[in-house]
Design an enzyme around this catalytic site. Sequence first.
Site, short mmCIF file in Angstrom:
data_model
loop_
_atom_site.label_atom_id
_atom_site.label_comp_id
_atom_site.label_asym_id
_atom_site.label_seq_id
_atom_site.Cartn_x
_atom_site.Cartn_y
_atom_site.Cartn_z
CB VAL A 95 -0.99 -0.01 1.19
CG1 VAL A 95 -1.75 1.30 1.28
CG2 VAL A 95 -1.96 -1.18 1.05
CB ALA A 117 -0.37 1.34 -4.13
CD GLU A 118 -1.13 7.16 0.72
OE1 GLU A 118 -1.42 8.31 1.07
OE2 GLU A 118 -1.41 6.14 1.40
CB SER A 119 5.02 6.08 -2.83
OG SER A 119 5.15 5.93 -1.44
CB SER A 123 1.19 10.63 -3.62
OG SER A 123 0.24 10.10 -2.72
#
Length: 122
Positions: A40, A43-45, A48
């Site tokens: 996660v 994925a978020e990095s 973003s």
Amino acid sequence: MVEHLGIEITAVGEGYVCGRMPVDHRTHQPMGLLHGGASVALAESLASMGAALQVDLTKKACIGLEINANHIRSVRDGWVYARAEAIHSGRSTQIWETKITTESGDLVCISRMTVAIIDKKA
């Protein structure tokens, strides 16, 4: 977080960001498998970064609203590869989908993140 987990950006293009992350002592859970939270974080990095590339950062900020992930396959070692793609790029929200795969292309995780695009305060 990116540096701590060993995440590397491998490609950036119109509406996508690619990267990879090692599966090692930094990203393992106690059973010796890739930690779902590390997936996660990858994925978020990427999502973003991709969102930020879509806006004028002198005027706007990208704020994560929601992220979800489905963990499909376990990985013990090597690298995982991710591609985050914009599936919606509006004025006030963006939605990014990230697919994480093994070195051989097997799907490990799929994630979707919603990003709010807000005005920066003066």
